[in-house]
Scaffold this motif. Structure first.
Motif, PDB file in Angstrom:
ATOM      1  N   LEU A   1      -6.437   1.572   0.227  1.00  0.00           N
ATOM      2  CA  LEU A   1      -5.831   2.893   0.454  1.00  0.00           C
ATOM      3  C   LEU A   1      -6.907   3.972   0.607  1.00  0.00           C
TER       4      LEU A   1
ATOM      5  N   HIS B   1      -5.768  -3.189  -3.449  1.00  0.00           N
ATOM      6  CA  HIS B   1      -4.892  -2.262  -2.746  1.00  0.00           C
ATOM      7  C   HIS B   1      -5.376  -0.819  -2.892  1.00  0.00           C
TER       8      HIS B   1
ATOM      9  N   GLU C   1       0.840  -1.201   0.000  1.00  0.00           N
ATOM     10  CA  GLU C   1       0.000   0.000   0.000  1.00  0.00           C
ATOM     11  C   GLU C   1       0.876   1.252   0.000  1.00  0.00           C
TER      12      GLU C   1
END
Length: 255
Positions: free
Chosen positions: A230, A226, A187
């Protein structure tokens, strides 16, 4: 390559271990969470950056003594060894939860053996290579002025500041309004890549190459997970914009 296989089904473990050994892996089998934690304990006594006694951990989530998610969280506190979750839980929520706990990849059963081997080698290469490098301007999106400034800032080792978001590359630390946000390694690498060229569109293939160090198309789903993670962790859904059919870009928020 030393590999810890955490799998409660002896038949599955035996078949997979045979394949892995055929491809040169030194396999240790743990049948439950406690055995897995005992196996990685030597890492706790070494250096903080040590990968412990294993290069990669394959972790099944359906363990008899404790949930695999819990085991992953405990492993991450003991060692930086890459963890690949192997499970039949295919929903996005489960993937995001696993990645948030520190897993480096997530493979859904049933899987192709070749795919699994490719993922094992990919996470191992990324762990050795460290964080991804700077992305390349695709020529799409905003002008290069702010992107060039951020890239130069990053090269100088200074923090990247994007509105209320601060990214410290040397320490791999991210904060929003002064509050530290805990990110997984991938990330952080993804955010750092996009943040060094705000407004510039990064192609999906380029991101996968820079962050995951592979051109393997199957990584695309991992990228989507991902990005979603985030957005949720930073509480800024609009920070990373999806450019349909192309890739992603970071939209710098107002100060």
């Amino acid at each position: 390559m030393r590999l810890l296989l955490v799998e409660d089904d002896d038949h599955v473990a035996a078949a997979l271990s045979a394949v892995l050994r055929k491809h040169g892996f030194d396999v240790t089998h743990a049948r439950n969470g406690e055995e897995a934690l005992q196996a990685v304990l030597p890492a706790a006594g070494g250096a903080s950056s040590a990968r412990g006694p294993f290069d990669v951990i394959l972790l099944d989530l359906g363990l008899p003594d404790q949930d695999g998610y819990q085991v992953c969280g405990k492993i991450r506190k003991l060692t930086a060894t890459p963890v690949i979750m192997v499970t039949a839980r295919a929903d996005v929520r489960s993937r995001i939860h696993g990645l948030n706990l520190g897993a480096d990849d997530y493979v859904v059963k049933p899987y192709d053996t070749g795919e699994l081997l490719a993922r094992i080698h990919a996470v191992s290469r990324r762990s050795v290579s460290g964080p991804a490098g700077t992305g390349t301007n695709t020529g799409q999106g905003a002008s290069g002025d702010s992107g060039d400034t951020q890239a130069a800032t990053a090269a100088a080792g200074a923090p990247l500041r994007l509105g209320s978001v601060t990214i410290e590359l040397p320490t791999r630390r991210v904060s929003v309004d002064g509050t530290v946000v805990q990110l997984t390694r991938k990330e952080f690498d993804l955010l750092a890549l996009l943040a060094q060229r705000p407004g510039v569109v990064f192609r999906r293939e380029q991101i996968i190459s820079e962050v995951w160090r592979t051109s393997w198309e199957g990584t695309g789903r991992t990228l989507e997970v991902h990005v979603a993670s985030l957005r949720a962790k930073l509480r800024m859904p609009a920070l990373i914009e999806t450019v349909r059919g192309v890739g992603y870009r970071l939209v710098a928020p107002a100060a």
